[in-house]
Design a protein around this motif. Sequence first.
Motif, PDB file in Angstrom:
ATOM      1  N   GLY A 151       1.669   6.572  -6.748  1.00 33.76           N
ATOM      2  CA  GLY A 151       0.621   7.508  -7.110  1.00 33.76           C
ATOM      3  C   GLY A 151       1.050   8.945  -6.906  1.00 33.76           C
ATOM      4  O   GLY A 151       0.730   9.815  -7.724  1.00 33.76           O
ATOM      5  N   PHE A 152       1.815   9.191  -5.857  1.00 32.83           N
ATOM      6  CA  PHE A 152       2.326  10.546  -5.610  1.00 32.83           C
ATOM      7  C   PHE A 152       3.224  10.992  -6.758  1.00 32.83           C
ATOM      8  O   PHE A 152       3.106  12.106  -7.261  1.00 32.83           O
ATOM      9  CB  PHE A 152       3.088  10.552  -4.293  1.00 32.83           C
ATOM     10  CG  PHE A 152       3.615  11.893  -3.891  1.00 32.83           C
ATOM     11  CD1 PHE A 152       2.802  12.797  -3.247  1.00 32.83           C
ATOM     12  CD2 PHE A 152       4.917  12.238  -4.157  1.00 32.83           C
ATOM     13  CE1 PHE A 152       3.283  14.026  -2.875  1.00 32.83           C
ATOM     14  CE2 PHE A 152       5.400  13.472  -3.785  1.00 32.83           C
ATOM     15  CZ  PHE A 152       4.577  14.366  -3.142  1.00 32.83           C
ATOM     16  N   LEU A 158       9.932   9.961  -1.972  1.00 33.22           N
ATOM     17  CA  LEU A 158       8.752  10.833  -1.983  1.00 33.22           C
ATOM     18  C   LEU A 158       9.127  12.265  -1.617  1.00 33.22           C
ATOM     19  O   LEU A 158       8.718  13.231  -2.277  1.00 33.22           O
ATOM     20  CB  LEU A 158       7.732  10.279  -0.999  1.00 33.22           C
ATOM     21  CG  LEU A 158       6.316  10.819  -0.946  1.00 33.22           C
ATOM     22  CD1 LEU A 158       5.384   9.678  -0.639  1.00 33.22           C
ATOM     23  CD2 LEU A 158       6.175  11.841   0.141  1.00 33.22           C
ATOM     24  N   ALA A 201       1.091   4.108  -2.802  1.00 33.45           N
ATOM     25  CA  ALA A 201       0.867   5.523  -2.495  1.00 33.45           C
ATOM     26  C   ALA A 201       2.007   6.366  -3.040  1.00 33.45           C
ATOM     27  O   ALA A 201       1.777   7.442  -3.617  1.00 33.45           O
ATOM     28  CB  ALA A 201       0.736   5.709  -0.984  1.00 33.45           C
ATOM     29  N   LEU A 230       1.090  11.664  -9.835  1.00 33.49           N
ATOM     30  CA  LEU A 230       0.182  12.806  -9.750  1.00 33.49           C
ATOM     31  C   LEU A 230       0.901  14.126  -9.609  1.00 33.49           C
ATOM     32  O   LEU A 230       0.278  15.170  -9.702  1.00 33.49           O
ATOM     33  CB  LEU A 230      -0.758  12.626  -8.553  1.00 33.49           C
ATOM     34  CG  LEU A 230      -1.848  11.595  -8.734  1.00 33.49           C
ATOM     35  CD1 LEU A 230      -2.537  11.357  -7.429  1.00 33.49           C
ATOM     36  CD2 LEU A 230      -2.828  12.068  -9.757  1.00 33.49           C
ATOM     37  N   LEU A 231       2.210  14.085  -9.364  1.00 31.41           N
ATOM     38  CA  LEU A 231       2.919  15.359  -9.209  1.00 31.41           C
ATOM     39  C   LEU A 231       2.800  16.168 -10.485  1.00 31.41           C
ATOM     40  O   LEU A 231       2.946  15.642 -11.576  1.00 31.41           O
ATOM     41  CB  LEU A 231       4.391  15.087  -8.919  1.00 31.41           C
ATOM     42  CG  LEU A 231       4.817  15.100  -7.470  1.00 31.41           C
ATOM     43  CD1 LEU A 231       6.312  15.025  -7.407  1.00 31.41           C
ATOM     44  CD2 LEU A 231       4.337  16.317  -6.765  1.00 31.41           C
ATOM     45  N   PRO A 232       2.511  17.448 -10.366  1.00 30.76           N
ATOM     46  CA  PRO A 232       2.376  18.253 -11.572  1.00 30.76           C
ATOM     47  C   PRO A 232       3.703  18.360 -12.318  1.00 30.76           C
ATOM     48  O   PRO A 232       4.772  18.313 -11.728  1.00 30.76           O
ATOM     49  CB  PRO A 232       1.917  19.608 -11.040  1.00 30.76           C
ATOM     50  CG  PRO A 232       2.214  19.591  -9.625  1.00 30.76           C
ATOM     51  CD  PRO A 232       2.182  18.195  -9.165  1.00 30.76           C
ATOM     52  N   VAL A 259       0.844  -1.200   0.000  1.00 32.77           N
ATOM     53  CA  VAL A 259       0.000   0.000   0.000  1.00 32.77           C
ATOM     54  C   VAL A 259       0.875   1.244   0.000  1.00 32.77           C
ATOM     55  O   VAL A 259       0.624   2.206  -0.747  1.00 32.77           O
ATOM     56  CB  VAL A 259      -0.954  -0.020   1.207  1.00 32.77           C
ATOM     57  CG1 VAL A 259      -1.546   1.352   1.442  1.00 32.77           C
ATOM     58  CG2 VAL A 259      -2.056  -1.006   0.971  1.00 32.77           C
ATOM     59  N   LEU A 260       1.920   1.229   0.815  1.00 33.24           N
ATOM     60  CA  LEU A 260       2.817   2.391   0.860  1.00 33.24           C
ATOM     61  C   LEU A 260       3.512   2.580  -0.481  1.00 33.24           C
ATOM     62  O   LEU A 260       3.649   3.706  -0.973  1.00 33.24           O
ATOM     63  CB  LEU A 260       3.837   2.192   1.977  1.00 33.24           C
ATOM     64  CG  LEU A 260       4.617   3.433   2.368  1.00 33.24           C
ATOM     65  CD1 LEU A 260       3.672   4.492   2.853  1.00 33.24           C
ATOM     66  CD2 LEU A 260       5.615   3.107   3.424  1.00 33.24           C
TER      67      LEU A 260
END
Lengths: 264, 120
Positions: free
Chosen positions: A114-115, A255, A111, A118-120, A107-108
Amino acid sequence: MSNPRISRYIFSLILTVLLGYAVFAALGTQGGTLRFGPHSPASRISGAMIEKNIEGARPNLTAKNHTGPSNVNFAPGSKGLENGAANIVSSIVADYRSFDTFGEVLVLFAAVTGFMLLLPDKKGKNKGVTSEAPNFVLAKAAPIVFAFAMITGVYISFNGHLTPGGGFAGGAVIATGILILVLSGNEFNSQLLSLTETIAGLLFLAVGAAGLVLKGNFLQNVIPTGVLGYIFSSGIVLALNLIIGLKVGAELGSLILAGGKKEI
Amino acid sequence: MFTILYTISLVLALIGIFGMISQKNLIKILISLNILETGVNLFLVTAGWSAEAKVPIITGKLGLPAAVNFVDPLPQALVLTSIVIGLGITAVALALILRYYRKTGSLTLEPSEFQAGGER
């Protein structure tokens, strides 16, 4: 009442109070009396986990006075336990429920992935994060604090089966060291972090596969559990705590590195 | 003490829910979500807590039978999982908020001028 903000607050308050009443009514009363309250620990405690006796094997204790399997007086120095971790929470997290922990690590990982996704992108007009040049104290103290944070993180991971802590806490401390480096304007090798994360994930799978091959269950303990209270004890718990510490530290560090870039 | 802890944890969770409903700033909504998580975690830990029990770590100073002398370690292990998943949720939500900010230039959930029929 014409103000939409005030009406929104009043509506939220009414809804929250209703929900709170429902929760308290469901939890708090049973025939008009409080259902929760002081209880005896023996009625609730997961005794089999405390005795490290899930599979039914009697532990071969060297402690002074033990009267039976339900009244075991554990002490440092007990040998031949099913799980030799002195920290019972750690023995649950990294041994009895290590498959859950495997999913938690996944899960981590998801995440963090996904981070990153999703970062612009950097093409945008707005510079979201404006970072100033670090002052003298931060710039000079950051490498020292980084070294101590690394040592503390590995220490917490390494002693997770004896003291409070474990892989996740140690990994968070390691990531804190990387955060201080990023804040002080230093660079950190993100390739190294990716490599560490990959190797740690594969090692986790390797430990699980060893249990599957040698004992028949995924992530079953294959390492001798040793003597309770010693640093090299508790078999799989120590190995998994170290692996989780490295993996979580690398994941959170990458991250922080991705989120702390000045171009965001 | 037990009732106080339960009440505090539930009130924390309700504060988080109230913030999530009433606020329009995305950062404040995320903070409310974290408060809600804290309340739920405290609730779970309290479920295994007892005043006369000790930390579930076997040390040399234990004189009583172990099985009745520890707080329940199982909720603590579950809360560890819950904290890590909350961290992941926070990270992904912050990335989404950054993206929203890049797209709209604001952090509030107001209806923008592109949407017809908004309140204002």
